[in-house]
Scaffold this motif. Structure first.
Motif, PDB file in Angstrom:
ATOM      1  N   LEU A 197       0.852  -1.190   0.000  1.00 30.02           N
ATOM      2  CA  LEU A 197       0.000   0.000   0.000  1.00 30.02           C
ATOM      3  C   LEU A 197       0.889   1.241   0.000  1.00 30.02           C
ATOM      4  CD1 LEU A 197      -2.749  -1.026   2.597  1.00 30.02           C
ATOM      5  CD2 LEU A 197      -2.965  -0.934   0.112  1.00 30.02           C
ATOM      6  N   SER A 198       0.721   2.062  -0.995  1.00 31.89           N
ATOM      7  CA  SER A 198       1.623   3.201  -1.180  1.00 31.89           C
ATOM      8  C   SER A 198       1.421   4.243  -0.087  1.00 31.89           C
ATOM      9  CB  SER A 198       1.398   3.839  -2.550  1.00 31.89           C
ATOM     10  OG  SER A 198       0.057   4.284  -2.662  1.00 31.89           O
ATOM     11  N   LEU A 199       2.512   4.917   0.231  1.00 37.87           N
ATOM     12  CA  LEU A 199       2.455   5.983   1.221  1.00 37.87           C
ATOM     13  C   LEU A 199       1.716   7.185   0.665  1.00 37.87           C
ATOM     14  CD1 LEU A 199       6.141   5.917   2.531  1.00 37.87           C
ATOM     15  CD2 LEU A 199       4.134   5.051   3.718  1.00 37.87           C
ATOM     16  N   PRO A 200       1.018   7.919   1.501  1.00 32.87           N
ATOM     17  CA  PRO A 200       0.445   9.193   1.041  1.00 32.87           C
ATOM     18  C   PRO A 200       1.542  10.126   0.539  1.00 32.87           C
ATOM     19  CG  PRO A 200      -0.509   8.543   3.144  1.00 32.87           C
ATOM     20  CD  PRO A 200       0.617   7.590   2.878  1.00 32.87           C
ATOM     21  N   PHE A 201       1.143  11.022  -0.348  1.00 33.22           N
ATOM     22  CA  PHE A 201       2.139  11.864  -1.012  1.00 33.22           C
ATOM     23  C   PHE A 201       2.899  12.739  -0.026  1.00 33.22           C
ATOM     24  CE2 PHE A 201       3.236  15.826  -3.298  1.00 33.22           C
ATOM     25  CZ  PHE A 201       4.148  15.285  -4.187  1.00 33.22           C
ATOM     26  N   TYR A 202       2.193  13.330   0.920  1.00 31.59           N
ATOM     27  CA  TYR A 202       2.883  14.214   1.870  1.00 31.59           C
ATOM     28  C   TYR A 202       3.800  13.425   2.801  1.00 31.59           C
ATOM     29  CZ  TYR A 202      -0.540  12.777   5.402  1.00 31.59           C
ATOM     30  OH  TYR A 202      -1.305  12.051   6.278  1.00 31.59           O
ATOM     31  N   ILE A 203       3.442  12.168   3.098  1.00 37.90           N
ATOM     32  CA  ILE A 203       4.314  11.333   3.929  1.00 37.90           C
ATOM     33  C   ILE A 203       5.603  10.999   3.180  1.00 37.90           C
ATOM     34  CG2 ILE A 203       4.539   9.097   5.050  1.00 37.90           C
ATOM     35  CD1 ILE A 203       2.776  10.954   6.597  1.00 37.90           C
ATOM     36  N   SER A 204       5.467  10.619   1.928  1.00 39.52           N
ATOM     37  CA  SER A 204       6.664  10.304   1.137  1.00 39.52           C
ATOM     38  C   SER A 204       7.543  11.532   0.956  1.00 39.52           C
ATOM     39  CB  SER A 204       6.253   9.740  -0.222  1.00 39.52           C
ATOM     40  OG  SER A 204       5.459  10.674  -0.939  1.00 39.52           O
ATOM     41  N   GLN A 205       6.931  12.709   0.827  1.00 38.97           N
ATOM     42  CA  GLN A 205       7.719  13.935   0.717  1.00 38.97           C
ATOM     43  C   GLN A 205       8.513  14.201   1.998  1.00 38.97           C
ATOM     44  OE1 GLN A 205       4.898  17.008  -0.467  1.00 38.97           O
ATOM     45  NE2 GLN A 205       5.869  17.126  -2.474  1.00 38.97           N
ATOM     46  N   CYS A 206       7.874  13.987   3.143  1.00 38.86           N
ATOM     47  CA  CYS A 206       8.567  14.214   4.418  1.00 38.86           C
ATOM     48  C   CYS A 206       9.747  13.262   4.588  1.00 38.86           C
ATOM     49  CB  CYS A 206       7.587  14.059   5.576  1.00 38.86           C
ATOM     50  SG  CYS A 206       6.320  15.348   5.666  1.00 38.86           S
ATOM     51  N   TRP A 207       9.557  11.983   4.261  1.00 44.78           N
ATOM     52  CA  TRP A 207      10.656  11.026   4.390  1.00 44.78           C
ATOM     53  C   TRP A 207      11.762  11.311   3.377  1.00 44.78           C
ATOM     54  CZ3 TRP A 207      11.669   8.158   8.367  1.00 44.78           C
ATOM     55  CH2 TRP A 207      10.645   7.763   9.218  1.00 44.78           C
ATOM     56  N   THR A 208      11.386  11.755   2.191  1.00 43.85           N
ATOM     57  CA  THR A 208      12.406  12.124   1.204  1.00 43.85           C
ATOM     58  C   THR A 208      13.223  13.316   1.683  1.00 43.85           C
ATOM     59  OG1 THR A 208      10.989  11.308  -0.586  1.00 43.85           O
ATOM     60  CG2 THR A 208      12.792  12.791  -1.192  1.00 43.85           C
ATOM     61  N   LEU A 209      12.536  14.312   2.238  1.00 49.69           N
ATOM     62  CA  LEU A 209      13.242  15.481   2.756  1.00 49.69           C
ATOM     63  C   LEU A 209      14.162  15.097   3.914  1.00 49.69           C
ATOM     64  CD1 LEU A 209      13.700  18.544   2.830  1.00 49.69           C
ATOM     65  CD2 LEU A 209      11.686  18.725   4.318  1.00 49.69           C
TER      66      LEU A 209
END
Length: 277
Positions: A197-209
């Motif tokens: 199940l894919s991560l929500p977009f804002y969650i993936s952005q936070c982990w990428t940052l």
């Protein structure tokens, strides 16, 4: 097990961020904010870390003098010796110093990741295998990890702290890593749908940052900063050597005789009168 307040706090806070990130996969991760930060981080984990550090402080100050049970004359001393049988034979205070070298920094990051993965495996295994929290296997797994993980952590610390580069990592450390990886493979095998199940977009952005910030700090601390410090040290040594050379030249020039200091003819000789014998 870790014997470090900062690392335990980082693991505690990071796990709460993982719960926020994986709420869409595991429903029991959906908690209110005060349950995350007050009950979990401050009360449960914070109090546990505080009591653990006080216990470590007592163990580090304790004098370890082991004596045979039958050599102790009093009954009270025998009972105390039996109780101390379950305490460590000796005690070593862990000083991880993650920023001292790239090797230690990567090792500390790896330890934190394995800890977080082992904690996540607890919840995913219960969810995938339909185990209630009060099941005996859940408690046995935690007890097993506490005992084996303590030995593994000591082996990892000795491996990092030993200056010999050819020393190998201990067997218990490899065993804990293999068990953690096997648990993850079990979860992937029996419920791949939940993990995909894919991560929500804002969650993936936070982990990428966050990953970019950690990577940037790593490059700056262990590469760019060292290069800058070496360059400054080289410049300082060059300037110091130039200053020493100029000082030496000035000393040499200061010892040259001045024209007025040179010996000249006496006054009678300068007037053409022979000097008296």
């Amino acid at each position: 097990m870790i014997r470090d307040w900062w690392m335990c706090t980082i693991v505690s806070v990071m796990f709460e961020f993982l719960e926020y990130s994986l709420e869409h996969q595991l429903p029991n991760f959906s908690e209110c904010w005060w349950d995350h930060w007050i009950m979990d981080v401050l009360v449960c984990n914070g109090l546990g870390i505080y009591c653990g550090m006080k216990t470590l402080e007592w163990l580090s100050l304790k004098t370890y003098k082991w004596q045979g049970l039958w050599n102790i004359p009093t009954y009270k001393g025998k009972m105390k010796r039996i109780a101390f049988q379950f305490t460590p034979y000796s005690w070593v205070r862990f000083e991880w110093k993650p920023a001292s070298s790239l090797r230690r920094w990567l090792a500390v990051c790896g330890i934190i990741l394995v800890f977080l993965l082992a904690e996540l495996n607890t919840f995913y295994l219960k969810f995938v295998l339909w185990l209630p929290p009060e099941h005996s296997l859940v408690l046995l797994r935690l007890v097993f990890f506490v005992n084996v993980g303590g030995v593994a952590m000591r082996e990892i610390y000795d491996f990092m702290d030993d200056p010999k580069p050819h020393k190998k990592l201990g067997q218990q450390a490899w065993l804990v890593a293999a068990i953690t990886a096997t648990e993850l493979l079990i979860v992937i095998k029996y419920d791949p749908h939940t993990l995909t199940l894919s991560l929500p977009f804002y969650i993936s952005q936070c982990w990428t940052l966050g990953s970019v910030l950690v990577l940037t700090w790593t490059v700056w601390r262990f590469f760019l900063r060292d290069i800058t410090l070496r360059y400054k040290e080289t410049r300082r040594q060059q300037q110091q050597s130039r200053g020493d050379q100029s000082t030496a030249m000035s000393h040499v020039d200061g010892h040259l005789p001045e024209p007025e200091d040179l010996p000249g003819p006496t006054e009678p000789e300068s007037e053409g009168v022979p000097a008296p014998n």
